[in-house]
Design a protein around this motif. Structure first.
Motif, mmCIF file in Angstrom:
data_model
loop_
_atom_site.group_PDB
_atom_site.id
_atom_site.type_symbol
_atom_site.label_atom_id
_atom_site.label_comp_id
_atom_site.label_asym_id
_atom_site.label_seq_id
_atom_site.Cartn_x
_atom_site.Cartn_y
_atom_site.Cartn_z
ATOM 1 N N SER A 158 0.838 -1.205 0.000
ATOM 2 C CA SER A 158 0.000 0.000 0.000
ATOM 3 C C SER A 158 0.871 1.253 0.000
ATOM 4 O O SER A 158 0.571 2.240 -0.695
ATOM 5 C CB SER A 158 -0.930 -0.002 1.222
ATOM 6 N N GLU A 159 1.967 1.219 0.781
ATOM 7 C CA GLU A 159 2.898 2.359 0.784
ATOM 8 C C GLU A 159 3.509 2.562 -0.596
ATOM 9 O O GLU A 159 3.644 3.705 -1.074
ATOM 10 C CB GLU A 159 4.014 2.102 1.800
ATOM 11 N N MET A 160 3.877 1.460 -1.229
ATOM 12 C CA MET A 160 4.478 1.571 -2.563
ATOM 13 C C MET A 160 3.491 2.156 -3.567
ATOM 14 O O MET A 160 3.876 2.869 -4.499
ATOM 15 C CB MET A 160 4.959 0.189 -3.025
ATOM 16 N N CYS A 161 2.188 1.868 -3.385
ATOM 17 C CA CYS A 161 1.166 2.439 -4.283
ATOM 18 C C CYS A 161 1.127 3.962 -4.202
ATOM 19 O O CYS A 161 0.701 4.634 -5.142
ATOM 20 C CB CYS A 161 -0.215 1.875 -3.937
ATOM 21 N N HIS A 162 1.568 4.496 -3.058
ATOM 22 C CA HIS A 162 1.563 5.950 -2.854
ATOM 23 C C HIS A 162 2.954 6.554 -3.024
ATOM 24 O O HIS A 162 3.210 7.676 -2.574
ATOM 25 C CB HIS A 162 1.045 6.288 -1.453
ATOM 26 N N SER A 163 3.863 5.829 -3.663
ATOM 27 C CA SER A 163 5.245 6.288 -3.780
ATOM 28 C C SER A 163 5.332 7.708 -4.346
ATOM 29 O O SER A 163 4.623 8.077 -5.286
ATOM 30 C CB SER A 163 6.034 5.344 -4.683
ATOM 31 N N SER A 164 6.229 8.487 -3.744
ATOM 32 C CA SER A 164 6.457 9.863 -4.221
ATOM 33 C C SER A 164 7.913 10.032 -4.664
ATOM 34 O O SER A 164 8.489 11.106 -4.527
ATOM 35 C CB SER A 164 6.119 10.857 -3.116
ATOM 36 N N ILE A 198 -8.719 -11.272 4.564
ATOM 37 C CA ILE A 198 -8.281 -10.097 3.809
ATOM 38 C C ILE A 198 -9.385 -9.057 3.707
ATOM 39 O O ILE A 198 -9.134 -7.875 3.446
ATOM 40 C CB ILE A 198 -7.792 -10.509 2.395
ATOM 41 N N TRP A 199 -10.639 -9.486 3.926
ATOM 42 C CA TRP A 199 -11.780 -8.570 3.820
ATOM 43 C C TRP A 199 -12.010 -7.765 5.093
ATOM 44 O O TRP A 199 -12.883 -6.909 5.117
ATOM 45 C CB TRP A 199 -13.050 -9.347 3.471
ATOM 46 N N ASP A 200 -11.240 -8.045 6.133
ATOM 47 C CA ASP A 200 -11.390 -7.263 7.358
ATOM 48 C C ASP A 200 -11.092 -5.790 7.087
ATOM 49 O O ASP A 200 -10.232 -5.465 6.261
ATOM 50 C CB ASP A 200 -10.432 -7.767 8.438
ATOM 51 N N PRO A 201 -11.785 -4.892 7.788
ATOM 52 C CA PRO A 201 -11.564 -3.450 7.563
ATOM 53 C C PRO A 201 -10.106 -3.027 7.678
ATOM 54 O O PRO A 201 -9.658 -2.141 6.957
ATOM 55 C CB PRO A 201 -12.430 -2.806 8.659
ATOM 56 N N GLN A 202 -9.337 -3.668 8.600
ATOM 57 C CA GLN A 202 -7.939 -3.253 8.769
ATOM 58 C C GLN A 202 -7.132 -3.443 7.492
ATOM 59 O O GLN A 202 -6.150 -2.728 7.259
ATOM 60 C CB GLN A 202 -7.299 -4.050 9.904
ATOM 61 N N HIS A 203 -7.525 -4.406 6.652
ATOM 62 C CA HIS A 203 -6.839 -4.612 5.384
ATOM 63 C C HIS A 203 -7.487 -3.810 4.250
ATOM 64 O O HIS A 203 -6.793 -3.176 3.450
ATOM 65 C CB HIS A 203 -6.835 -6.097 5.030
ATOM 66 N N MET A 204 -8.827 -3.851 4.193
ATOM 67 C CA MET A 204 -9.528 -3.143 3.122
ATOM 68 C C MET A 204 -9.282 -1.633 3.186
ATOM 69 O O MET A 204 -9.216 -0.959 2.163
ATOM 70 C CB MET A 204 -11.034 -3.424 3.203
ATOM 71 N N ASP A 205 -9.138 -1.118 4.407
ATOM 72 C CA ASP A 205 -8.906 0.324 4.563
ATOM 73 C C ASP A 205 -7.534 0.753 4.050
ATOM 74 O O ASP A 205 -7.261 1.956 3.922
ATOM 75 C CB ASP A 205 -9.044 0.726 6.036
ATOM 76 N N LYS A 206 -6.660 -0.199 3.769
ATOM 77 C CA LYS A 206 -5.366 0.105 3.155
ATOM 78 C C LYS A 206 -5.374 -0.215 1.664
ATOM 79 O O LYS A 206 -4.859 0.556 0.853
ATOM 80 C CB LYS A 206 -4.257 -0.697 3.849
ATOM 81 N N ILE A 207 -5.973 -1.368 1.329
ATOM 82 C CA ILE A 207 -5.934 -1.829 -0.060
ATOM 83 C C ILE A 207 -6.760 -0.932 -0.976
ATOM 84 O O ILE A 207 -6.277 -0.439 -2.003
ATOM 85 C CB ILE A 207 -6.422 -3.289 -0.149
ATOM 86 N N VAL A 208 -8.018 -0.693 -0.605
ATOM 87 C CA VAL A 208 -8.934 0.033 -1.497
ATOM 88 C C VAL A 208 -8.485 1.477 -1.739
ATOM 89 O O VAL A 208 -8.412 1.916 -2.894
ATOM 90 C CB VAL A 208 -10.385 -0.031 -0.961
ATOM 91 N N PRO A 209 -8.144 2.257 -0.703
ATOM 92 C CA PRO A 209 -7.670 3.626 -0.985
ATOM 93 C C PRO A 209 -6.413 3.661 -1.842
ATOM 94 O O PRO A 209 -6.228 4.585 -2.641
ATOM 95 C CB PRO A 209 -7.412 4.203 0.415
ATOM 96 N N SER A 210 -5.549 2.658 -1.672
ATOM 97 C CA SER A 210 -4.330 2.623 -2.495
ATOM 98 C C SER A 210 -4.678 2.447 -3.964
ATOM 99 O O SER A 210 -4.075 3.064 -4.848
ATOM 100 C CB SER A 210 -3.421 1.479 -2.027
#
Length: 758
Positions: A158-164, A198-210
């Motif tokens: 997820s961090e890599m998806c937001h790479s700057s 993987i469908w738990d909010p703790q994961h989805m809240d990182k995957i989907v916004p990325s």
């Protein structure tokens, strides 16, 4: 001296060789795959030996993995990246080849090395680690893992998806690696019940916004594919942009979502659109939900719609542009859900949308989102609220178009029940904005009914227009508000026009030969005859009173003409034809009446309407003598009184007065009775002038009606105001102060005022 040097070298070589021979075989096999020069790449022959050994002695696989991991860590620390690549290639090949029960420990070593690479600040190592992880994610393991965790990988990808990263090319590669990594995590875990969900909010809240972050970066660059499986070819994949890759990954994620996981997948989308103010632009929000609706299983569509409705309610006090954006998304989602179903939430959909209409009207008229508070109110823009209201109305129509006929009928009744009648039925009346708010709600809900009834098809008018719907609808046709009356006529036209004849009568005109219109006319069914027997007089009366209203304009008369024409073609038996002719002649008398203080325009318009209709009905009855009389009158009018014809009154203008409207420019009831009687029509009925009569059973809560009806309501209210209080339900008892209370009377013994009994 040279001899000593030679012996020293030989001893050193012998010692190394001796030590090498004592090393475990798996270590020697691993060491042998590394060349002296890392640029030469993996030693393939030795790799084959290592693979064969691993397959032959699977119990050694975990040690091989641990040793490779040890070498890789050392090479990373020494910046020997060539050897790092060789180690990862070896690991990949071993993973692909080995599926034994002991693979789990090897996988732990593998994931440890991938993690080491991902933690590096070197883009090339991050990409290398990601590529290996993706290969691993595509492997179906024979044995389950009870303790493996992918939390780190979700976070890191997820961090890599937001790479700057500064270099745009490298930044793009890192982001694409992150997207591929997330795709790999989903593939690896989504069907493994032993893994953390993987469908738990703790994961989805990182995957989907990325994913949304990368999807947004190239907004407009992706066309929508109807099916999630329609992915590009392998050659196209190599040239994919981050946006295209992201869409494919997002579709795959949604396509794998089961019933219970839809909410967790959609909620982060809603939050992302909120946090980044993306509802207001609409384009991206609509795009996201198009992907969602096309990707999920069609039977789950109503879950997404339900979430959108809840989100709309949660944003009730947000700006009009935000609410309008959510409504626009609902509109698109409803259109896509048409192939499936909006599920058990049908009335909830309409209830939410109608509630939003009411709130918007309140906001517009009070100028505040919170009328009871004097602090912190936002500035409300009327234009924005109007746009929202139109969007809600369109969405109501879109939802209705997805429903089967029986459900659409229920929705029609539901909306009708929400239309407020001041003092009688304040179901959705605006509490904060007074009479003007009530009027606006009436108009909004009638516009919604126009949308719901558009294209409505039914073979049985009794079910399409039941009394519980028709009577309140017709009562609104008597209101003083011309816009309300016009909307009522539009609704009636939509429901009655079952053969798409309405467009052929878009304007009133004298048509010499109606065969050119190619009208579709079917014989009336038994149900149609019953409908007109039950409701015909109500329809005639409201047409008559609608023509009489001084605030009626050109559109009103054109639509009333349409209504007469459609009744003639859709619901007319011989008795109905006679009644419609009587009604047309009564309208002519109304226009001639000196007792009515109608403007010249209204009188001319009524003459024109009656003439145009009689010209139509005479050709439908195909009685030559009837047609001859009508055509003779029209010819005289064309020469002597063109202002009594629609082509003149609605286009050119008004005459100064109507003092000499008599003789040959008028249609004669006696002549029409004579010619139709000769063709078998009911002479007695034809000879009886039509007079609209009011009966208490014909109207439901009428508004803006004649004095007789207003007086009736006043009497009811007065009766209740002056009535004594009801007796106590506790019976006749002593109060302890020498007083008594009356005993309750059973309902069946009570005497109600006459005005309250129907």
């Amino acid at each position: 001296s040279p001899l000593l040097k030679f012996l020293d070298q030989s001893h050193s070589s012998w010692v190394c060789g001796c030590c090498g021979a004592l090393r475990p075989r798996y270590k020697r096999l691993v060491d042998n795959i590394f060349p002296e020069d890392p640029e030469d790449g993996l030693v393939k022959a030795n790799m084959e030996k290592l693979t064969f050994y691993a397959l032959s002695a699977p119990e050694k696989l975990d040690r091989i993995g641990a040793y490779l991991s040890e070498r890789l860590s050392r090479d990373v620390a020494r910046h020997r990246y060539g050897y790092v690549c060789i180690a990862m290639e070896a690991l990949d090949q071993l993973l692909m080849a080995c599926h034994c029960q002991s693979i789990n420990l090897f996988v732990e070593s593998f994931l440890k090395m991938v993690r080491k690479l991902l933690e590096s600040d070197k883009p090339n190592l991050q990409i290398l680690g990601t590529n290996s992880f993706v290969k691993f994610a595509n492997i179906e393991e024979d044995t389950p893992s009870y303790h493996r965790s992918y939390d780190f990988f979700v976070s890191r990808f997820s961090e890599m998806c937001h790479s700057s990263y500064e270099d745009p090319d490298i930044r793009t590669k890192i982001r694409m690696a992150g997207i591929k990594g997330l795709q790999g995590v989903v593939r690896k875990t989504v069907n493994d019940e032993l893994q953390a969900n993987i469908w738990d909010p703790q994961h989805m809240d990182k995957i989907v916004p990325s994913l949304l972050f990368n999807l947004q970066s190239g907004e407009g660059a992706v066309c929508f594919r109807r099916f999630p499986g329609s992915s590009p070819s392998s050659r196209q994949k190599e040239k994919e942009s981050p946006v295209e890759l992201t869409e494919r990954c997002f579709r795959e994620l949604l396509g794998r979502a089961a019933y219970g996981n839809i909410k967790n997948a959609v909620t982060p989308v809603l939050m992302h659109l909120d946090n980044h103010s993306l509802w207001e632009g609409k384009t991206f929000a609509v795009r996201c939900f198009k992907i969602i609706m096309y990707s999920i299983q069609s039977q789950h569509s109503h879950l997404v719609i339900q979430q959108l409705l809840g989100h709309l309610d949660a944003n009730s006090k947000s700006s009009a542009t935000v609410r309008a954006g959510i409504v626009e998304v609902l509109l698109e989602a409803a259109a896509i859900a048409a192939s499936g179903s909006v599920g058990p939430t049908v009335l909830e959909v309409f209830n939410t949308l109608l509630r939003q209409l009411r709130l918007s009207v309140d906001f517009e008229l009070t100028g505040s989102y919170d009328p009871g508070s004097s602090m912190g109110t936002k500035i409300i823009k009327t234009h924005g609220e109007r746009q929202l209201q139109e969007a809600v109305i369109r969405t109501i129509g879109s939802f209705a178009n997805t429903l089967p006929t029986y459900q659409r009928s229920e929705v029609m009744l539901f909306i009708m029940g929400k239309i407020p009648v001041p003092g009688v039925h304040p179901a959705l009346s605006s509490s904060c904005s007074g009479p003007e708010g009530t009027r606006m709600i009436q108009i909004m809900l009638l516009k919604s009914l126009v949308q719901v009834t558009a294209g409505f098809q039914t073979t049985n008018m009794l079910t399409a227009l039941p009394s519980s719907f028709l009577e309140p609808l017709l009562s609104f046709s008597l209101t003083e508000d011309p816009e309300v009356r016009l909307l009522v006529i539009h609704i009636l036209l939509s429901l009655i026009d079952r053969h798409d004849n309405r467009p052929k009568f878009s304007a009133i005109s004298i048509i010499s030969d109606i065969s050119v219109l190619k009208l579709k006319v079917d014989k009336c069914s038994r149900q149609d005859n019953l409908f007109m027997k039950k409701h015909g007089q109500q329809l005639y009366r409201h047409i008559y009173l609608g023509c009489k209203e001084q605030s009626s304009g050109r559109q009103h008369y054109e639509n009333l003409y349409n209504l007469l024409a459609l009744l003639s073609m859709e619901l007319a038996n011989e008795e109905v034809v006679v009644d419609l002719i009587r009604l047309a002649l009564a309208l002519q008398d109304l226009a001639l009446s000196t007792e009515e203080s109608m403007p010249v325009f209204n009188r001319c318009a009524i003459h024109a309407l009656a003439g145009a209709y009689l010209n139509l009905i005479c050709q439908l009855t195909t009685v030559p003598a009837f047609c001859q009389h009508i055509h003779e009158v029209i010819e005289v009018r064309q020469k002597e009184a063109p202002f009594l014809l629609p082509e003149d009154i609605f286009i050119e203008g008004l005459p100064p007065s109507l003092e000499k409207v008599e003789g040959e420019v008028l249609f004669l009831q006696s002549k029409i009775t004579e010619v139709l009687g000769g063709s078998g029509y009911n002479i007695d009925r034809l000879a009886t002038p039509y007079i609209p009569q009011y009966t208490g059973k014909q109207d439901w809560a009428p508004v803006g009606m004649e004095e007789q009806e207003r007086e009736r309501r006043r009497q009811v209210v007065e009766k209740f105001q002056k009535a004594p209080p009801p007796p106590s339900p506790s019976g006749t008892i002593s109060s302890g102060y020498g007083q008594t209370q009356s005993r309750s009377v059973p309902v069946y013994e009570m005497k109600f005022p006459d005005l309250c009994v129907y």
